[in-house]
Design a protein around this motif. Structure first.
Motif: not given
Length: 98
Positions: A26-29, A69-70, A75-76, A79-81
């Motif tokens: 997962h991208f969040l992980m 910044c990272e 997070l942006s 959200v886009l993904m």
């Protein structure tokens, strides 16, 4: 007591990088693992510089700024993904769409 804290702080970046390599579903992980690397470096670098008696006035603030910044860019992108693909699974990025 101080030596055990030093060993823990020295091992934190390695554990965070191992977590980054092992959790890539997962991208969040992945983003949370990157945050772990950033926060462990915020602890690691000033402690290392204080042991060597080097000046470390602005390095912690600079690391925290880069970490913020990272986090905002990550997070942006998440959200886009999730709006584009409907999920945050990283394997959905590599699917061939014919």
């Amino acid at each position: 007591m101080y030596n055990s804290i030093m060993v823990l702080v020295f091992l934190l970046p390695l554990v965070a990088m191992l977590n980054l390599v092992s959790n890539q579903t997962h991208f969040l992980m992945t983003l949370l693992s990157l945050e772990g690397v950033t926060l462990s470096l915020v602890l690691f670098v000033p402690l290392t510089l204080s042991v060597t008696n080097a000046p470390n006035t602005g390095i912690s603030v600079m690391l925290l700024t880069f970490g913020a910044c990272e986090a905002s860019i990550g997070l942006s992108l998440m959200v886009l993904m999730s709006r584009s693909f409907g999920t945050d699974m990283l394997n959905s990025l590599t699917m061939n769409k014919c």
